[in-house]
Design a protein around this motif. Structure first.
Motif, short mmCIF file in Angstrom:
data_model
loop_
_atom_site.label_atom_id
_atom_site.label_comp_id
_atom_site.label_asym_id
_atom_site.label_seq_id
_atom_site.Cartn_x
_atom_site.Cartn_y
_atom_site.Cartn_z
N PRO A 72 0.82 -1.22 0.00
CA PRO A 72 0.00 0.00 0.00
C PRO A 72 0.85 1.27 0.00
O PRO A 72 0.53 2.24 -0.71
CB PRO A 72 -0.82 -0.12 1.29
N GLU A 73 1.95 1.28 0.74
CA GLU A 73 2.85 2.44 0.75
C GLU A 73 3.49 2.64 -0.62
O GLU A 73 3.62 3.76 -1.11
CB GLU A 73 3.93 2.26 1.81
N VAL A 75 2.20 1.73 -3.54
CA VAL A 75 1.15 2.21 -4.45
C VAL A 75 0.92 3.71 -4.23
O VAL A 75 0.79 4.47 -5.19
CB VAL A 75 -0.15 1.40 -4.28
N ASP A 76 0.88 4.13 -2.97
CA ASP A 76 0.71 5.57 -2.69
C ASP A 76 1.86 6.37 -3.27
O ASP A 76 1.65 7.43 -3.88
CB ASP A 76 0.61 5.82 -1.18
N GLY A 77 3.09 5.88 -3.09
CA GLY A 77 4.26 6.57 -3.63
C GLY A 77 4.24 6.61 -5.14
O GLY A 77 4.59 7.63 -5.76
N ARG A 79 1.56 6.48 -7.09
CA ARG A 79 0.53 7.44 -7.50
C ARG A 79 1.04 8.88 -7.41
O ARG A 79 0.76 9.69 -8.30
CB ARG A 79 -0.72 7.27 -6.63
N GLU A 80 1.78 9.18 -6.36
CA GLU A 80 2.34 10.52 -6.21
C GLU A 80 3.32 10.85 -7.33
O GLU A 80 3.28 11.93 -7.93
CB GLU A 80 3.03 10.66 -4.85
N GLU A 89 -2.68 9.09 -13.65
CA GLU A 89 -2.95 8.18 -12.54
C GLU A 89 -2.63 6.72 -12.85
O GLU A 89 -2.78 5.87 -11.99
CB GLU A 89 -4.42 8.27 -12.14
#
Length: 124
Positions: A72-73, A75-77, A79-80, A89
């Motif tokens: 999850p971390e 994926v967040d990175g 996306r950023e 996106e």
């Protein structure tokens, strides 16, 4: 053409070997790349610089494919990075290249070695 219309690939294990070769070949074909690495950030950054010398954009992000809890971390990175660098996106291609190389005859392969192979844990 705006930056978000370029084709974009995510290459796991892209900092060396086949992943590096894929990043450079894709750059020559007009594809931008996000390159993952586990421990060798300088090597990954070097590949990104090579991609950029070929006229394409590149970014690097850490990924340990054996650490499922960290996805999850990641994926967040990712996306950023996609939003900041490409104003988008999603990616167009995934080259799932992460892996390790263990050299031992099957009879001498330990349970730990086998588990590393199965979890696709990057070394080095």
């Amino acid at each position: 053409m705006t930056s978000n219309t370029h084709r974009l690939a995510l290459i796991t294990g892209g900092s060396r070997g086949l992943g590096r070769s894929a990043a450079l070949a894709l750059a020559q074909d007009g594809v931008d790349t996000v390159i993952t690495y586990k421990t060798q950030i300088d090597t990954a950054r070097s590949v990104a610089q090579e991609v950029e010398k070929l006229g394409r954009k590149a970014a690097v992000i850490r990924l340990d494919t054996a650490d499922v809890a960290a996805f999850p971390e990641f994926v967040d990175g990712l996306r950023e990075i996609l939003m900041l660098s490409w104003s988008r996106e999603s990616i167009d291609f995934l080259i799932n290249n992460a892996g390790i190389g263990l050299t031992a005859p099957i009879a001498q392969t330990s349970v730990d070695m086998f588990d590393q192979l199965i979890s696709v844990h990057l070394k080095g």
